[in-house]
Design an enzyme around this catalytic site. Sequence first.
Site, PDB file in Angstrom:
ATOM      1  N   LYS A  11      -9.363  16.198  12.978  1.00  0.00           N
ATOM      2  CA  LYS A  11      -8.198  15.541  12.377  1.00  0.00           C
ATOM      3  C   LYS A  11      -7.731  16.259  11.096  1.00  0.00           C
ATOM      4  O   LYS A  11      -8.456  17.095  10.541  1.00  0.00           O
ATOM      5  CB  LYS A  11      -8.547  14.074  12.092  1.00  0.00           C
ATOM      6  CG  LYS A  11      -8.786  13.242  13.376  1.00  0.00           C
ATOM      7  CD  LYS A  11      -9.012  11.769  13.041  1.00  0.00           C
ATOM      8  CE  LYS A  11      -9.202  10.933  14.299  1.00  0.00           C
ATOM      9  NZ  LYS A  11      -9.362   9.488  13.991  1.00  0.00           N
ATOM     10  N   TYR A  51      -1.535   7.603  20.694  1.00  0.00           N
ATOM     11  CA  TYR A  51      -2.157   6.374  20.192  1.00  0.00           C
ATOM     12  C   TYR A  51      -1.440   5.103  20.688  1.00  0.00           C
ATOM     13  O   TYR A  51      -1.584   4.040  20.074  1.00  0.00           O
ATOM     14  CB  TYR A  51      -2.218   6.396  18.664  1.00  0.00           C
ATOM     15  CG  TYR A  51      -3.360   7.222  18.117  1.00  0.00           C
ATOM     16  CD1 TYR A  51      -4.686   6.890  18.410  1.00  0.00           C
ATOM     17  CD2 TYR A  51      -3.135   8.317  17.302  1.00  0.00           C
ATOM     18  CE1 TYR A  51      -5.748   7.629  17.906  1.00  0.00           C
ATOM     19  CE2 TYR A  51      -4.196   9.074  16.794  1.00  0.00           C
ATOM     20  CZ  TYR A  51      -5.491   8.719  17.102  1.00  0.00           C
ATOM     21  OH  TYR A  51      -6.537   9.445  16.597  1.00  0.00           O
ATOM     22  N   ASN A 114     -11.090  10.032   9.248  1.00  0.00           N
ATOM     23  CA  ASN A 114     -12.497  10.088   9.661  1.00  0.00           C
ATOM     24  C   ASN A 114     -12.823  11.327  10.499  1.00  0.00           C
ATOM     25  O   ASN A 114     -13.738  11.327  11.313  1.00  0.00           O
ATOM     26  CB  ASN A 114     -12.912   8.785  10.351  1.00  0.00           C
ATOM     27  CG  ASN A 114     -12.089   8.501  11.601  1.00  0.00           C
ATOM     28  OD1 ASN A 114     -11.244   9.278  11.975  1.00  0.00           O
ATOM     29  ND2 ASN A 114     -12.375   7.367  12.236  1.00  0.00           N
ATOM     30  N   HIS A 117     -11.660  12.671  16.407  1.00  0.00           N
ATOM     31  CA  HIS A 117     -11.413  11.723  17.488  1.00  0.00           C
ATOM     32  C   HIS A 117     -12.256  12.138  18.680  1.00  0.00           C
ATOM     33  O   HIS A 117     -12.450  13.338  18.915  1.00  0.00           O
ATOM     34  CB  HIS A 117      -9.937  11.745  17.913  1.00  0.00           C
ATOM     35  CG  HIS A 117      -9.708  11.123  19.263  1.00  0.00           C
ATOM     36  ND1 HIS A 117      -9.551   9.779  19.431  1.00  0.00           N
ATOM     37  CD2 HIS A 117      -9.682  11.655  20.510  1.00  0.00           C
ATOM     38  CE1 HIS A 117      -9.416   9.508  20.727  1.00  0.00           C
ATOM     39  NE2 HIS A 117      -9.495  10.644  21.408  1.00  0.00           N
ATOM     40  N   GLU A 128      -6.428  12.003  28.227  1.00  0.00           N
ATOM     41  CA  GLU A 128      -6.200  12.667  26.936  1.00  0.00           C
ATOM     42  C   GLU A 128      -6.201  14.187  27.095  1.00  0.00           C
ATOM     43  O   GLU A 128      -5.393  14.887  26.464  1.00  0.00           O
ATOM     44  CB  GLU A 128      -7.252  12.189  25.926  1.00  0.00           C
ATOM     45  CG  GLU A 128      -7.058  10.701  25.606  1.00  0.00           C
ATOM     46  CD  GLU A 128      -8.136  10.119  24.692  1.00  0.00           C
ATOM     47  OE1 GLU A 128      -9.076  10.844  24.291  1.00  0.00           O
ATOM     48  OE2 GLU A 128      -8.028   8.920  24.376  1.00  0.00           O
TER      49      GLU A 128
END
Length: 140
Positions: A11, A51, A114, A117, A128
């Site tokens: 990320k 998302y 964080n 993913h 995905e």
Amino acid sequence: MAVTRTFSIIKPDATRRNLTGAVTKMLEDAGLRVVASKRIHMTKEQAEGFYAVHKERPFFGELVDFMISGPVVVQVLEGEDAVKRNRDVMGATNPSDAADGTIRKTYAESIEANSVHGSDSDENAKIEIDYFFDADEIVG
Ligand code: RTP
Ligand code: MG
């Protein structure tokens, strides 16, 4: 245990701190092989689509803004029981709940920023992977 694939994103908080290699090393040390990888800057539409399952959640707008705040590295990872193996090395969503030695415990800045993913099921992994990669970009 079967060799399977999962989808990973390094990320923007991690790419910003130049942690692409460090995070990838933790994935590799956990027994996962990077069989596809590219650095991209997601469009808002791409992030909203990715998302979409979270679109009713209160953090959706902030999450999309975060995910387009800088480049990300999207990867396909292969290994035995890849989805679970990856989730184990990622650690809990909130870094303050993540176990020692996990990527999020080591590197995450917050529950949102964080660092990684990872797909949460084989079915979502396939969706995905197909969202970001053509078949000829994946070399097993
Ligand atoms: P991921 O999908 O990114 O692998 O993470 P996850 O399964 O552990 O977490 P999930 O519940 O699917 O949430 C997706 C991402 O949304 C952000 N988030 N923010 N502000 C908040 O309360 C909150 N909760 C989740 C995180 O970036 C999380 O990874
Ligand atoms: Mg999730």
